[in-house]
Design a protein around this motif. Structure first.
Motif, mmCIF file in Angstrom:
data_model
loop_
_atom_site.group_PDB
_atom_site.id
_atom_site.type_symbol
_atom_site.label_atom_id
_atom_site.label_comp_id
_atom_site.label_asym_id
_atom_site.label_seq_id
_atom_site.Cartn_x
_atom_site.Cartn_y
_atom_site.Cartn_z
ATOM 1 N N GLY A 152 31.204 38.804 49.250
ATOM 2 C CA GLY A 152 31.818 37.657 48.779
ATOM 3 C C GLY A 152 31.052 36.466 48.116
ATOM 4 N N ARG B 161 35.349 41.949 41.146
ATOM 5 C CA ARG B 161 34.841 40.749 40.874
ATOM 6 C C ARG B 161 33.320 40.679 41.372
ATOM 7 N N CYS B 162 33.138 40.753 42.592
ATOM 8 C CA CYS B 162 31.936 40.808 43.215
ATOM 9 C C CYS B 162 31.031 41.826 42.823
ATOM 10 N N ILE C 95 36.040 38.981 52.397
ATOM 11 C CA ILE C 95 37.007 40.072 52.009
ATOM 12 C C ILE C 95 37.623 40.637 53.213
ATOM 13 N N GLN D 33 35.106 33.639 41.966
ATOM 14 C CA GLN D 33 36.317 32.925 42.454
ATOM 15 C C GLN D 33 35.878 32.263 43.826
ATOM 16 N N SER E 46 29.713 40.746 39.258
ATOM 17 C CA SER E 46 28.573 39.815 39.409
ATOM 18 C C SER E 46 27.569 40.122 40.014
ATOM 19 N N GLN F 209 38.751 41.893 44.605
ATOM 20 C CA GLN F 209 37.717 41.151 44.991
ATOM 21 C C GLN F 209 36.575 41.806 44.780
ATOM 22 N N CYS F 210 36.659 43.065 45.259
ATOM 23 C CA CYS F 210 35.337 44.150 45.107
ATOM 24 C C CYS F 210 34.761 44.282 43.705
ATOM 25 N N TYR G 131 29.014 36.872 45.813
ATOM 26 C CA TYR G 131 28.805 37.030 44.492
ATOM 27 C C TYR G 131 30.211 36.684 43.650
ATOM 28 N N ASP G 132 31.394 36.527 44.534
ATOM 29 C CA ASP G 132 32.676 36.462 43.859
ATOM 30 C C ASP G 132 32.715 35.032 43.187
ATOM 31 N N ARG H 48 35.761 33.477 46.717
ATOM 32 C CA ARG H 48 36.243 33.990 47.841
ATOM 33 C C ARG H 48 35.323 34.794 48.797
#
Length: 158
Positions: free
Chosen positions: A118, A148-149, A128, A123, A152, A145-146, A120-121, A125
């Motif tokens: 997270g 997005r992360c 996880i 957003q 990144s 979430q995964c 690397y999120d 967050r």
């Protein structure tokens, strides 16, 4: 175990049947889509021994399939060798992070950078959350979430 000469990442959660296999599958698909699979060694594992050799939770598999993402993962527990061979060990929550740092402290020549996935999120967050006791929607949240992360993380490693 990570292969010499490649970049390597191990995704970790408590049981390795929900979050970490989702992250592993998402990252495998991303590097495949980018044409850089040959540059990466990718796996996932658990801090616990509860689900060793188990397939991912059926809801995790269903969620991945809904995004045209496959997995052949079988849960395994993190080993001392993982700390010496992986470049990155990315985990899902503070409990995973504490367990990994404690285990890493017992290993000489630890090369792995241990972080929350997270972190690397975009957003922001950081955690996880474990969807195990939740709904299909909770697995979709983990997937997003995964995704997005991992995007990144891949960008930062390229």
């Amino acid at each position: 175990m990570a292969t010499a000469g490649s970049k390597s990442v191990l995704f970790v959660c408590l049981g390795s049947i929900c979050r970490s296999p989702i992250a592993e599958a998402v990252f495998r698909k991303l590097v495949s889509d980018e044409g850089v699979s040959h540059e990466w060694s990718i796996d996932s594992a658990a801090t616990s021994h509860w689900n060793v050799n188990c397939s991912p939770d059926s809801r995790a598999i269903k969620c991945l399939k809904s995004h045209d993402t496959e997995t052949s993962h079988r849960a395994r527990q993190v080993t001392k060798e993982d700390f010496m061979s992986y470049d990155y060990i990315l985990c899902m929550d503070e409990s995973n992070l504490r367990d990994l740092k404690r285990k890493c402290g017992q290993v000489q020549n630890c090369k792995a950078k241990i972080e929350l996935l997270g972190s690397y999120d975009p957003q922001k967050r950081l955690i996880i959350e474990d969807p195990y006791y939740g709904s299909d929607e909770d697995f979709e949240t983990v997937y997003q979430q995964c995704l997005r992360c991992c995007k990144s993380f891949l960008e930062k490693c390229s």
